[in-house]
Design an enzyme around this catalytic site. Structure first.
Site, PDB file in Angstrom:
ATOM      1  N   SER A  62       0.820  -1.215   0.000  1.00 54.88           N
ATOM      2  CA  SER A  62       0.000   0.000   0.000  1.00 54.88           C
ATOM      3  C   SER A  62       0.854   1.265   0.000  1.00 54.88           C
ATOM      4  CB  SER A  62      -0.920   0.012   1.219  1.00 54.88           C
ATOM      5  OG  SER A  62      -1.692  -1.156   1.269  1.00 54.88           O
TER       6      SER A  62
HETATM    7  N1  SAH Z   1      -1.009  -4.589   3.756  1.00 50.00           N
HETATM    8  C1  SAH Z   1      -0.360  -5.095   2.584  1.00 50.00           C
HETATM    9  C2  SAH Z   1      -1.217  -4.822   1.383  1.00 50.00           C
HETATM   10  C3  SAH Z   1      -1.292  -6.000   0.517  1.00 50.00           C
HETATM   11  S1  SAH Z   1      -2.466  -5.910  -0.805  1.00 50.00           S
HETATM   12  C4  SAH Z   1       1.016  -4.492   2.440  1.00 50.00           C
HETATM   13  O1  SAH Z   1       1.314  -3.507   3.132  1.00 50.00           O
HETATM   14  O2  SAH Z   1       1.836  -5.018   1.675  1.00 50.00           O
HETATM   15  C5  SAH Z   1      -3.768  -6.894  -0.171  1.00 50.00           C
HETATM   16  C6  SAH Z   1      -3.454  -8.316   0.148  1.00 50.00           C
HETATM   17  O3  SAH Z   1      -4.687  -8.951   0.518  1.00 50.00           O
HETATM   18  C7  SAH Z   1      -2.897  -9.145  -1.015  1.00 50.00           C
HETATM   19  O4  SAH Z   1      -1.680  -9.722  -0.633  1.00 50.00           O
HETATM   20  C8  SAH Z   1      -3.976 -10.204  -1.259  1.00 50.00           C
HETATM   21  O5  SAH Z   1      -3.453 -11.451  -1.662  1.00 50.00           O
HETATM   22  C9  SAH Z   1      -4.633 -10.293   0.100  1.00 50.00           C
HETATM   23  N2  SAH Z   1      -5.989 -10.846   0.092  1.00 50.00           N
HETATM   24  C10 SAH Z   1      -7.000 -10.608  -0.774  1.00 50.00           C
HETATM   25  N3  SAH Z   1      -8.093 -11.300  -0.435  1.00 50.00           N
HETATM   26  C11 SAH Z   1      -7.776 -12.009   0.698  1.00 50.00           C
HETATM   27  C12 SAH Z   1      -8.480 -12.925   1.527  1.00 50.00           C
HETATM   28  N4  SAH Z   1      -9.754 -13.269   1.304  1.00 50.00           N
HETATM   29  N5  SAH Z   1      -7.827 -13.444   2.577  1.00 50.00           N
HETATM   30  C13 SAH Z   1      -6.542 -13.126   2.851  1.00 50.00           C
HETATM   31  N6  SAH Z   1      -5.820 -12.273   2.105  1.00 50.00           N
HETATM   32  C14 SAH Z   1      -6.430 -11.714   1.031  1.00 50.00           C
END
Ligand code: SAH
Length: 215
Positions: A62
């Site tokens: 993010s």
């Molecule tokens: N907070 C993270 C943002 C990652 S983007 C950072 O700082 O890097 C969002 C993440 O949510 C992705 O890695 C995606 O694979 C995950 N995601 C999406 N749907 C999900 C679900 N149902 N359960 C667990 N993770 C999920």
């Protein structure tokens, strides 16, 4: 982590303050987490730019401003138990781990989870518990939580997660369709119902149902 922060990181923290992330504890936590450790070699030069970056598998780390805004909105206390849905790179998790007692984090892509675990180990962050699974289900065995943060956009407010909040607990979650306008919602749970605040427009990757079948 105790090293002096790089000049680029110090500049980024000043920028976040200017954008309205004013909580000194949040800014201090962000200053102690080297974002460069959460992106791959090709992204090193951009690590302290205030924008999202690719982390592979179609996912992103993010934008630092959004991380600051969401962390601020959670009003964390140092004795709190926090659930994070969407570990991704682990960057947001690392910041939460500096401000809370323990962080439970769920990711549906196993390779991302493994890389994040390795980063937590290297940085000596020992109060993070990881799980490969569908975060839409929350973490019933560990519920209830003081705080919940969702870092992927849910199609609608995930009631299953609200159920796993303690009374008085707070959840921050982007809600809206993929590739369209989403809003960041803050839900405060009360004995009789919940209060929902709109914190503004955001753009997140979607919350996807089920675990990913990664090779
Ligand atoms: N907070 C993270 C943002 C990652 S983007 C950072 O700082 O890097 C969002 C993440 O949510 C992705 O890695 C995606 O694979 C995950 N995601 C999406 N749907 C999900 C679900 N149902 N359960 C667990 N993770 C999920």
């Amino acid at each position: 982590m105790t090293d002096t922060p790089s000049p680029d990181l110090v500049r980024l923290i000043m920028e976040l303050r200017g954008q309205g992330v004013t909580d000194a504890r949040v800014l201090a936590a962000m200053e102690r987490v080297p974002r460069a450790a959460f992106v791959d070699e090709r992204q090193q030069a951009s690590a302290y730019e205030n924008r999202p970056l690719s982390i592979g598998l179609g996912q992103t780390i993010s934008q630092p401003f959004i991380v600051g805004l969401m962390t601020d909105a959670l009003k964390l206390g140092d004795r709190m138990k926090v659930l994070e849905i969407g570990t991704g790179s682990g960057y947001q998790t690392a910041i939460l781990s500096r401000l809370a007692l323990r962080v439970y984090t769920v990711e549906r892509h196993r390779p991302l989870m493994k890389m994040a675990e390795e980063r937590f180990r290297r940085l000596g962050l020992s109060n993070i518990v990881t799980r490969h699974g569908d975060g839409g289900e929350g973490w019933p065995e560990q519920a209830p939580f003081d705080r919940i943060i969702v870092t992927a956009a849910a199609p609608e407010l995930p009631e299953k997660l609200v159920e796993q909040l303690k009374p008085g607990g707070i959840m921050v979650c982007p809600v809206g369709p993929p590739d369209a306008s989403q809003v960041l919602l803050r839900v405060t749970k009360h004995d009789a119902g919940k209060e929902v605040e709109n914190l503004g427009f955001v753009a997140f990757v979607p919350l996807v149902q089920g675990v990913a079948r990664d090779v």
